[in-house]
Scaffold this motif. Sequence first.
Motif, PDB file in Angstrom:
ATOM      1  N   ILE A  34      34.684 -10.576  25.720  1.00 44.94           N
ATOM      2  CA  ILE A  34      34.963  -8.905  26.283  1.00 44.94           C
ATOM      3  C   ILE A  34      36.708  -8.769  25.057  1.00 44.94           C
ATOM      4  N   LEU A  35      36.458  -7.562  24.237  1.00 51.65           N
ATOM      5  CA  LEU A  35      36.871  -7.049  23.207  1.00 51.65           C
ATOM      6  C   LEU A  35      38.254  -6.133  24.418  1.00 51.65           C
ATOM      7  N   LYS A  36      38.806  -5.514  24.468  1.00 50.15           N
ATOM      8  CA  LYS A  36      39.450  -4.681  25.085  1.00 50.15           C
ATOM      9  C   LYS A  36      40.979  -3.900  24.168  1.00 50.15           C
ATOM     10  N   ASN A  37      39.833  -2.488  23.455  1.00 50.28           N
ATOM     11  CA  ASN A  37      40.138  -1.920  22.650  1.00 50.28           C
ATOM     12  C   ASN A  37      39.624  -0.620  23.055  1.00 50.28           C
ATOM     13  N   ARG A  38      41.277   0.260  23.604  1.00 53.12           N
ATOM     14  CA  ARG A  38      41.010   1.606  24.196  1.00 53.12           C
ATOM     15  C   ARG A  38      40.012   2.899  23.387  1.00 53.12           C
ATOM     16  N   ARG A  39      40.848   2.340  21.966  1.00 50.36           N
ATOM     17  CA  ARG A  39      40.417   3.461  20.776  1.00 50.36           C
ATOM     18  C   ARG A  39      38.650   3.303  20.428  1.00 50.36           C
ATOM     19  N   ILE A  40      38.784   1.883  20.385  1.00 48.14           N
ATOM     20  CA  ILE A  40      36.939   1.756  19.914  1.00 48.14           C
ATOM     21  C   ILE A  40      36.113   1.766  21.024  1.00 48.14           C
ATOM     22  N   ASP A  41      36.711   1.102  22.402  1.00 47.12           N
ATOM     23  CA  ASP A  41      36.009   2.052  23.546  1.00 47.12           C
ATOM     24  C   ASP A  41      35.449   3.247  23.050  1.00 47.12           C
ATOM     25  N   SER A  42      36.366   4.221  23.156  1.00 48.56           N
ATOM     26  CA  SER A  42      36.907   5.766  23.089  1.00 48.56           C
ATOM     27  C   SER A  42      36.114   6.073  21.902  1.00 48.56           C
ATOM     28  N   ALA A  43      35.315   6.067  20.595  1.00 50.99           N
ATOM     29  CA  ALA A  43      34.764   6.039  19.639  1.00 50.99           C
ATOM     30  C   ALA A  43      33.041   5.651  20.009  1.00 50.99           C
ATOM     31  N   MET A  44      32.935   4.430  20.958  1.00 48.15           N
ATOM     32  CA  MET A  44      32.019   4.184  21.544  1.00 48.15           C
ATOM     33  C   MET A  44      31.409   4.977  22.551  1.00 48.15           C
ATOM     34  N   ILE A  95      31.851  -7.311  21.215  1.00 48.45           N
ATOM     35  CA  ILE A  95      32.746  -8.537  22.157  1.00 48.45           C
ATOM     36  C   ILE A  95      33.291  -9.181  20.916  1.00 48.45           C
ATOM     37  N   GLU A  96      34.432  -9.928  21.126  1.00 53.25           N
ATOM     38  CA  GLU A  96      34.845 -11.058  19.628  1.00 53.25           C
ATOM     39  C   GLU A  96      34.005 -11.944  19.396  1.00 53.25           C
ATOM     40  N   SER A  97      33.381 -11.307  18.037  1.00 50.64           N
ATOM     41  CA  SER A  97      32.446 -13.021  17.233  1.00 50.64           C
ATOM     42  C   SER A  97      32.741 -12.233  15.785  1.00 50.64           C
ATOM     43  N   GLU A  98      32.410 -13.636  14.976  1.00 50.58           N
ATOM     44  CA  GLU A  98      32.743 -13.618  13.960  1.00 50.58           C
ATOM     45  C   GLU A  98      31.359 -12.990  12.902  1.00 50.58           C
ATOM     46  N   TRP A 147      36.969   6.934  10.992  1.00 55.92           N
ATOM     47  CA  TRP A 147      36.464   5.903  10.758  1.00 55.92           C
ATOM     48  C   TRP A 147      36.858   4.501  10.280  1.00 55.92           C
ATOM     49  N   LYS A 148      37.685   4.693   9.244  1.00 50.02           N
ATOM     50  CA  LYS A 148      38.411   3.683   8.640  1.00 50.02           C
ATOM     51  C   LYS A 148      39.549   3.609   9.403  1.00 50.02           C
ATOM     52  N   SER A 149      40.007   4.327  10.207  1.00 43.71           N
ATOM     53  CA  SER A 149      41.257   3.935  10.707  1.00 43.71           C
ATOM     54  C   SER A 149      41.093   3.563  12.519  1.00 43.71           C
ATOM     55  N   ILE A 150      39.454   3.253  12.979  1.00 44.52           N
ATOM     56  CA  ILE A 150      39.237   2.848  13.946  1.00 44.52           C
ATOM     57  C   ILE A 150      39.268   1.633  13.648  1.00 44.52           C
ATOM     58  N   LYS A 151      38.892   1.226  11.716  1.00 46.85           N
ATOM     59  CA  LYS A 151      38.386   0.097  12.554  1.00 46.85           C
ATOM     60  C   LYS A 151      39.497  -0.793  11.858  1.00 46.85           C
ATOM     61  N   GLU A 152      40.507  -0.361  10.620  1.00 47.00           N
ATOM     62  CA  GLU A 152      41.754  -0.421  10.625  1.00 47.00           C
ATOM     63  C   GLU A 152      41.975  -1.594  11.872  1.00 47.00           C
ATOM     64  N   ASP A 153      42.353  -1.041  13.106  1.00 49.24           N
ATOM     65  CA  ASP A 153      42.822  -0.544  14.364  1.00 49.24           C
ATOM     66  C   ASP A 153      42.293  -2.094  15.491  1.00 49.24           C
ATOM     67  N   LEU A 154      41.344  -2.339  14.117  1.00 50.15           N
ATOM     68  CA  LEU A 154      40.307  -3.826  14.677  1.00 50.15           C
ATOM     69  C   LEU A 154      41.071  -5.382  15.546  1.00 50.15           C
TER      70      LEU A 154
END
Length: 274
Positions: free
Chosen positions: A72-82, A105-108, A267-274
Motif C-alpha cells: 500500500i502506498l502511503k501518500n496523504r496528498r494522493i489519498d486526499s485527491a482520490m 498500491i505500489e506497482s509499475e 493534477w500535475k503537482s499531485i503526480k510530481e509528489d508521487l
Amino acid sequence: MLGKIQKDLIKLLAFFGGLFLLIYLGFFLLFRSSTPSWLTAEYNEHLLSYEKEMQLGEIIDRYAIKGQEIDILKNRRIDSAMWVISSRLKKQIPISEYDYKIKIIESEMINAFTIPGGRIYISKELILFCESPEQLAAVLAHEIAHVEKRHTVSRILKEFTISLLFSIISGADTVLLSELWKTTISSSFNRKQEQESDEYAMDLLEKSNISPRTIAAFFRKLNRENLDYDEKVEFLMSHPHNNSRIKRSLEYKTSKGFKPIPFDLDWKSIKEDL
C-alpha cells in the motif's frame, strides 16, 4: 392413386413434424422458465450474500497486505485527491450495499482491480499514466461498475464452490486464500460484463458532471503508447478492442444541458509528489 398416397404421406409427415416442433418448444420454454435464476451462471453471484461478500473481501485484503502480495502506498496528498474523485462518483450511486475501500498500491503496471466487498486497488503507475483526474475517475467508475454489478463475485464463483468460500470465511485457510487471491487478480471478466461496466461507467460519469468522452481520451493514450493489451493487467485483459470502446464513448449521448465540471485539483503537482 399413387399421387394421392404421396400427398397424404407428405401431409402426415408435415403434421407430425409440426407436432414434434410444438412439443419441443413447449418443453424448452417450460424448463427454461422453471429453472431458478440463481442456478444459472449469469446469476450465480446471488449465492453469496452481501454480508458474506464483505467478510470475504476483508479476509482477502488482510491476506494480501500481510503476505505482502500488495504494498500500500502511503501518500496523504494522493489519498486526499482520490477521496475528492471517488466522493463525487459515489454520491451519484442511488442505493449501494457497499462501503467502498479504495487503496493506492505500489506497482509499475498500469492497473486497477477489484476484490469482493467493494475494495478497489489503483496502481501508482496508473495514476501517473492518467493525464487528468477525470481520466482516473473514468477508470474508477468502470471498477465501481464491476462492484455494483457483482461481476467480481460471479467471477470467483466460477472457480470456487460456495462451500469453499464459506470455508475460507470461517477458517481463513492460507492455501485456499492464496489460490483465491491468484484467481481474483488473474481471471478476466467476460465481454458482456465489460460492456455492462463501460455503459454503467459512462452513465455514472455523466451524473457526476464528468464527460463520458474521458474514457475515449484514456484509451486513445493507451493506443498511442501501444498499451492496448497486457494479459497481466486486469484492467486491460480481455477487454473489448480499444477502438470500439473509444467509438462508444464518443457516441454516448449526454442529456440536454449537460456541462462537465472540472476537478479543482492541481493534477500535475499531485503526480510530481508521487
